[in-house]
Design an enzyme around this catalytic site. Structure first.
Site, PDB file in Angstrom:
ATOM      1  N   SER A  33     -10.732   1.211  -3.289  1.00  0.00           N
ATOM      2  CA  SER A  33      -9.417   1.859  -3.364  1.00  0.00           C
ATOM      3  C   SER A  33      -8.403   1.218  -2.420  1.00  0.00           C
ATOM      4  O   SER A  33      -7.546   1.890  -1.855  1.00  0.00           O
ATOM      5  CB  SER A  33      -9.561   3.339  -3.035  1.00  0.00           C
ATOM      6  OG  SER A  33     -10.071   3.487  -1.717  1.00  0.00           O
ATOM      7  N   GLY A  34      -8.511  -0.102  -2.234  1.00  0.00           N
ATOM      8  CA  GLY A  34      -7.482  -0.822  -1.492  1.00  0.00           C
ATOM      9  C   GLY A  34      -6.394  -1.258  -2.455  1.00  0.00           C
ATOM     10  O   GLY A  34      -6.273  -0.741  -3.575  1.00  0.00           O
ATOM     11  N   GLY A  69       2.242  -8.815   6.324  1.00  0.00           N
ATOM     12  CA  GLY A  69       2.971  -8.509   5.102  1.00  0.00           C
ATOM     13  C   GLY A  69       2.462  -9.261   3.889  1.00  0.00           C
ATOM     14  O   GLY A  69       1.326  -9.722   3.855  1.00  0.00           O
ATOM     15  N   GLU A 128       5.056 -16.655   9.121  1.00  0.00           N
ATOM     16  CA  GLU A 128       3.719 -16.704   9.726  1.00  0.00           C
ATOM     17  C   GLU A 128       3.184 -18.134   9.669  1.00  0.00           C
ATOM     18  O   GLU A 128       3.778 -19.011   9.030  1.00  0.00           O
ATOM     19  CB  GLU A 128       2.761 -15.748   8.994  1.00  0.00           C
ATOM     20  CG  GLU A 128       3.095 -14.288   9.240  1.00  0.00           C
ATOM     21  CD  GLU A 128       2.139 -13.329   8.550  1.00  0.00           C
ATOM     22  OE1 GLU A 128       1.842 -12.299   9.138  1.00  0.00           O
ATOM     23  OE2 GLU A 128       1.700 -13.603   7.426  1.00  0.00           O
ATOM     24  N   ASP A 234     -20.217  -5.323   0.257  1.00  0.00           N
ATOM     25  CA  ASP A 234     -21.060  -4.689  -0.772  1.00  0.00           C
ATOM     26  C   ASP A 234     -20.874  -5.326  -2.151  1.00  0.00           C
ATOM     27  O   ASP A 234     -21.843  -5.509  -2.897  1.00  0.00           O
ATOM     28  CB  ASP A 234     -20.741  -3.190  -0.892  1.00  0.00           C
ATOM     29  CG  ASP A 234     -21.055  -2.430   0.385  1.00  0.00           C
ATOM     30  OD1 ASP A 234     -21.499  -3.062   1.365  1.00  0.00           O
ATOM     31  OD2 ASP A 234     -20.848  -1.199   0.408  1.00  0.00           O
ATOM     32  N   ARG A 301      -4.340 -21.106  10.769  1.00  0.00           N
ATOM     33  CA  ARG A 301      -5.269 -20.272  11.535  1.00  0.00           C
ATOM     34  C   ARG A 301      -6.556 -20.951  11.958  1.00  0.00           C
ATOM     35  O   ARG A 301      -7.075 -20.707  13.035  1.00  0.00           O
ATOM     36  CB  ARG A 301      -5.687 -19.094  10.665  1.00  0.00           C
ATOM     37  CG  ARG A 301      -4.843 -17.949  10.910  1.00  0.00           C
ATOM     38  CD  ARG A 301      -5.265 -16.799  10.097  1.00  0.00           C
ATOM     39  NE  ARG A 301      -4.027 -16.075   9.868  1.00  0.00           N
ATOM     40  CZ  ARG A 301      -3.909 -15.056   9.063  1.00  0.00           C
ATOM     41  NH1 ARG A 301      -4.954 -14.652   8.381  1.00  0.00           N
ATOM     42  NH2 ARG A 301      -2.765 -14.456   8.936  1.00  0.00           N
ATOM     43  N   SER A 402      -3.134 -12.817   0.763  1.00  0.00           N
ATOM     44  CA  SER A 402      -4.237 -12.053   0.180  1.00  0.00           C
ATOM     45  C   SER A 402      -3.746 -10.788  -0.515  1.00  0.00           C
ATOM     46  O   SER A 402      -4.235 -10.424  -1.583  1.00  0.00           O
ATOM     47  CB  SER A 402      -5.260 -11.771   1.269  1.00  0.00           C
ATOM     48  OG  SER A 402      -5.477 -10.438   1.431  1.00  0.00           O
TER      49      SER A 402
HETATM   50  P1  FAD Z   1      -9.777  -3.239   0.793  1.00  0.00           P
HETATM   51  O1  FAD Z   1      -8.410  -2.832   1.071  1.00  0.00           O
HETATM   52  O2  FAD Z   1     -10.617  -3.639   1.939  1.00  0.00           O
HETATM   53  O3  FAD Z   1     -10.481  -2.019   0.056  1.00  0.00           O
HETATM   54  C1  FAD Z   1     -11.862  -2.040  -0.191  1.00  0.00           C
HETATM   55  C2  FAD Z   1     -12.242  -0.737  -0.853  1.00  0.00           C
HETATM   56  O4  FAD Z   1     -13.569  -0.848  -1.355  1.00  0.00           O
HETATM   57  C3  FAD Z   1     -12.245   0.464   0.075  1.00  0.00           C
HETATM   58  O5  FAD Z   1     -11.704   1.549  -0.625  1.00  0.00           O
HETATM   59  C4  FAD Z   1     -13.733   0.726   0.319  1.00  0.00           C
HETATM   60  O6  FAD Z   1     -14.044   2.075   0.561  1.00  0.00           O
HETATM   61  C5  FAD Z   1     -14.294   0.311  -1.017  1.00  0.00           C
HETATM   62  N1  FAD Z   1     -15.709  -0.041  -1.018  1.00  0.00           N
HETATM   63  C6  FAD Z   1     -16.331  -1.066  -0.384  1.00  0.00           C
HETATM   64  N2  FAD Z   1     -17.643  -1.048  -0.667  1.00  0.00           N
HETATM   65  C7  FAD Z   1     -17.853   0.003  -1.496  1.00  0.00           C
HETATM   66  C8  FAD Z   1     -18.995   0.565  -2.116  1.00  0.00           C
HETATM   67  N3  FAD Z   1     -20.219   0.050  -1.959  1.00  0.00           N
HETATM   68  N4  FAD Z   1     -18.844   1.667  -2.882  1.00  0.00           N
HETATM   69  C9  FAD Z   1     -17.629   2.252  -3.048  1.00  0.00           C
HETATM   70  N5  FAD Z   1     -16.501   1.757  -2.497  1.00  0.00           N
HETATM   71  C10 FAD Z   1     -16.624   0.647  -1.723  1.00  0.00           C
HETATM   72  N6  FAD Z   1      -3.512  -9.836   4.185  1.00  0.00           N
HETATM   73  C11 FAD Z   1      -2.235 -10.146   3.887  1.00  0.00           C
HETATM   74  O7  FAD Z   1      -1.961 -10.691   2.811  1.00  0.00           O
HETATM   75  N7  FAD Z   1      -1.247  -9.848   4.770  1.00  0.00           N
HETATM   76  C12 FAD Z   1      -1.476  -9.247   5.968  1.00  0.00           C
HETATM   77  O8  FAD Z   1      -0.559  -8.978   6.716  1.00  0.00           O
HETATM   78  C13 FAD Z   1      -2.813  -8.926   6.309  1.00  0.00           C
HETATM   79  N8  FAD Z   1      -3.105  -8.360   7.496  1.00  0.00           N
HETATM   80  C14 FAD Z   1      -4.387  -7.958   7.741  1.00  0.00           C
HETATM   81  C15 FAD Z   1      -4.669  -7.276   8.924  1.00  0.00           C
HETATM   82  C16 FAD Z   1      -5.938  -6.794   9.149  1.00  0.00           C
HETATM   83  C17 FAD Z   1      -6.249  -6.058  10.426  1.00  0.00           C
HETATM   84  C18 FAD Z   1      -6.961  -7.019   8.191  1.00  0.00           C
HETATM   85  C19 FAD Z   1      -8.348  -6.506   8.424  1.00  0.00           C
HETATM   86  C20 FAD Z   1      -6.679  -7.728   7.039  1.00  0.00           C
HETATM   87  C21 FAD Z   1      -5.406  -8.204   6.805  1.00  0.00           C
HETATM   88  N9  FAD Z   1      -5.103  -8.893   5.636  1.00  0.00           N
HETATM   89  C22 FAD Z   1      -3.813  -9.222   5.362  1.00  0.00           C
HETATM   90  C23 FAD Z   1      -6.098  -9.062   4.586  1.00  0.00           C
HETATM   91  C24 FAD Z   1      -5.874  -7.968   3.528  1.00  0.00           C
HETATM   92  O9  FAD Z   1      -5.532  -6.773   4.185  1.00  0.00           O
HETATM   93  C25 FAD Z   1      -7.097  -7.734   2.692  1.00  0.00           C
HETATM   94  O10 FAD Z   1      -7.624  -8.931   2.230  1.00  0.00           O
HETATM   95  C26 FAD Z   1      -6.753  -6.855   1.499  1.00  0.00           C
HETATM   96  O11 FAD Z   1      -6.145  -5.675   1.935  1.00  0.00           O
HETATM   97  C27 FAD Z   1      -7.998  -6.536   0.717  1.00  0.00           C
HETATM   98  O12 FAD Z   1      -7.675  -5.588  -0.259  1.00  0.00           O
HETATM   99  P2  FAD Z   1      -8.802  -5.102  -1.234  1.00  0.00           P
HETATM  100  O13 FAD Z   1      -8.174  -4.095  -2.120  1.00  0.00           O
HETATM  101  O14 FAD Z   1      -9.486  -6.257  -1.834  1.00  0.00           O
HETATM  102  O15 FAD Z   1      -9.895  -4.398  -0.276  1.00  0.00           O
HETATM  103  C1  SIN Z   2      -1.396 -11.017  10.415  1.00  0.00           C
HETATM  104  O1  SIN Z   2      -0.531 -10.152  10.353  1.00  0.00           O
HETATM  105  O2  SIN Z   2      -1.475 -11.845  11.321  1.00  0.00           O
HETATM  106  C2  SIN Z   2      -2.416 -11.063   9.357  1.00  0.00           C
HETATM  107  C3  SIN Z   2      -1.847 -11.681   8.178  1.00  0.00           C
HETATM  108  C4  SIN Z   2      -2.924 -12.063   7.206  1.00  0.00           C
HETATM  109  O3  SIN Z   2      -4.106 -11.896   7.468  1.00  0.00           O
HETATM  110  O4  SIN Z   2      -2.549 -12.570   6.154  1.00  0.00           O
END
Ligand code: FAD
Ligand code: SIN
Length: 548
Positions: A33-34, A69, A128, A234, A301, A402
């Protein structure tokens, strides 16, 4: 953040919800749910019944913590080809050009969609590392929270989406296990997942016409990470067990600047601060990046993280410093309110005080191998967001690409699946999935073995498969992981599953895959830096490896 009082709720699918969706519409299961999972859910809800599983509360995942962002070409003075070039160069030319092109070109439309769903961004764009221009849309330093809030509000307004929080997917249910006539096929098609309801302690099969993995990253594989607890890889582990191809897992990105403080578990200091002129200093106060890269502290990075790692090893210093003293307190608070607030609670009064920082595991550039629509090599299974390896990032992800990738692939995946579902057979009543078999599993009385194995894996990955690698350390990691594998295989089915045990198995699988990918690569490139193999063999082009 608005959280419902009851952390788990589900809705009955309406017969007629006022949209084209009815109880006879295809059923799509989204695990995660990301930004990837929720934006896909919104697109899918136009033509399908949708179930979203989240391991914890809906908002918990990497998305919520994103600071910097989303990168997109929205400024009239910016150009698609510049963003494409920056992505290509940051990825050490290992990215897939076609994927880079369409992600960059579709970015502005996806941003408009996100805005229409309720996410608002500041007028001024951030810059960035690795970006030649200001092209990062943000809401100060809490962009992820803005996006996640908007998406949650949007999906809660859509009655055809069934939301199940605190449900941990354990494994994909594959056709060959269910249909006798498919037993000869290696795996067959994905029919759903088994999921543990961690509140009730029950395990149930969730059946679907199509499964979308949006499970995010795997930062918890490493001892030090910017990622929250749910990021245990996972999706990669489940997909691998189901026979899907995975790729490029050696490319774990280490963010150069995570806050170093005993009370800060995984707090990031955004690269956007260096975009505003902050500089990295050595422990004794010299400019750390001077003479190391023309972009200095804003170099890509991988280069900055390695420079910090080398400096910390050379001087045995516990951290380096980030110096933002050129900014006034007012400007700092206005631009980076969350960092100012959080550091303040720890007695670090930035920008007057230097900020202690260290690198930490941040982003998995590899993952489940997909085509241009997020389809994996397994029939009926898609992977989007950080869990996927789409070809956008190559050997190193460009900052803020990302969130962009997740939005682009969520839309592409839904558009593609709409046609696939039209043309393919739907599940029938005979496909009703077998219940989870608890066998003779007993309640786990002591957590200590699980906790110890978790720590052992994360520590050895940090020490042996970290920012700088050698053949000897990679082989050691492989041997130690094999011992843990032996122990876990003995224990896994003996005990009733809980979330820790499920995650432990996945952490181990992902660690093994990272090591295998790293050992296969014949030379250093991008995020994979092996001092025994710095140069590629003569005339050898960079390779992308896949593992099945
Ligand atoms: P996520 O947002 O991680 O969501 C994963 C989901 O999967 C969650 O809901 C979790 O509960 C669920 N899940 C996992 N395993 C299971 C399971 N077995 N069963 C059920 N549910 C499960 N990227 C950028 O582009 N810009 C940024 O500024 C940036 N800043 C960042 C700062 C931080 C601190 C971090 C950690 C990352 C950052 N990133 C950034 C990277 C970016 O945030 C992530 O790559 C992106 O949000 C991933 O989104 P997603 O929907 O794939 O996963
Ligand atoms: C950050 O804000 O430095 C993270 C950005 C990213 O991971 O893309």
């Amino acid at each position: 953040m608005n959280r419902p009082e009851n952390t788990t709720f589900s809705r009955q699918f309406p017969q007629n919800s006022g949209t084209a969706v009815s109880s006879s519409s295809p059923h799509v299961l989204i695990v995660g749910s990301g930004i990837a999972g929720l934006s896909a859910a919104i697109h899918f809800s136009d033509f399908a019944r949708v179930t979203v599983l989240a391991k914890a509360t809906l908002d918990e995942g990497n998305t919520r913590y994103a600071q910097g962002g989303i990168a997109a070409v929205v400024d009239p003075s910016d150009r698609f080809d510049h963003h494409i070039e920056d992505t290509w160069i940051a990825g050490a030319k290992l990215g897939v050009p076609e994927v880079i092109h369409f992600c960059v070109q579709e970015g502005p439309a996806r941003i408009e969609e996100l805005k229409a769903w309720g996410a608002n961004f500041e007028q001024e764009l951030h810059r960035e590392g690795g970006h030649g221009a200001r092209r990062i849309l943000h809401t100060h330093d809490s962009t992820g929270q803005t996006i996640e809030n908007a998406l949650i509000q949007k999906i809660r307004s859509l009655s055809q989406i069934d939301i199940r929080e605190h449900h941990t997917a354990i494994d994909l249910i594959m056709e060959n296990k269910v249909r006798a006539q498919s037993a000869k096929k290696p795996f067959g098609r994905a029919l759903g997942v088994y999921a543990l309801n961690t509140k009730a302690g029950t395990i149930a099969a969730v059946q679907a016409d199509l499964v979308v993995l949006a499970t995010g990253g795997a930062g918890k594989v490493y001892l030090y990470t910017s990622n929250p607890d749910v990021a245990t890889g996972d999706g990669v582990a489940m997909a691998h067990r189901a026979g899907a191809t995975v790729a490029n897992l050696e490319f774990m990105q280490f963010h150069p600047t995570c806050l170093y403080h005993p009370s800060a578990k995984n707090f990031l200091i955004t690269e956007a601060l260096r975009g505003e002129g902050a500089k990295l200093l050595t422990f004794d106060g010299r400019d750390l990046m001077e003479g190391k890269h023309p972009l200095g502290s804003l170099a890509p990075r991988d280069i900055v993280a390695r420079a910090i790692d080398a400096e910390m090893k050379r001087t045995a210093s516990p951290h380096v410093w980030l110096d933002a003293r050129h900014l006034s307190t007012e400007t700092f608070k206005e631009k980076f309110p969350e960092i100012a607030r959080f550091c303040g609670t720890l007695g670090i009064h930035a920008p007057k005080d230097l900020i202690p920082v260290v690198p930490a595991a941040h982003y998995s550039c590899g993952g489940v191998w997909t085509d241009h629509h997020g389809a994996t090599t397994v029939h009926g299974l898609y992977a989007i967001g950080e869990v996927a390896c789409t070809g956008l990032h190559g050997a190193n992800r460009l900052a803020s690409n990302s969130l962009l990738e997740a939005l682009v692939f969520a839309k592409r995946c839904a558009d593609h699946a709409k046609n696939t579902l039209k043309n393919s057979e739907r599940l029938t009543i005979e496909d009703r999935l077998p219940e989870w078999d608890f066998g003779r599993a007993v309640e786990l009385e002591e957590q200590i073995d699980i906790t110890a194995a978790w720590r052992e894996i994360r520590t050895l990955m940090w020490n042996y498969v970290g920012i700088v690698r050698t053949d000897r350390r990679l082989n050691r990691a492989r041997e130690r992981l094999a011992l843990i594998r032996h122990e876990l295989n003995e224990d896994y089915w003996k005990f009733r599953l809980n979330r820790d045990l499920i995650e432990l198995r996945n952490l181990l699988t992902v660690s093994e895959l990272i090591v295998e990918c790293a050992l296969r690569r014949s030379s250093s490139i991008g995020l994979h830096y092996n001092t025994d193999r710095l140069e590629p063999p003569l005339g050898h082009p960079p390779e992308t490896f896949t593992l099945v």
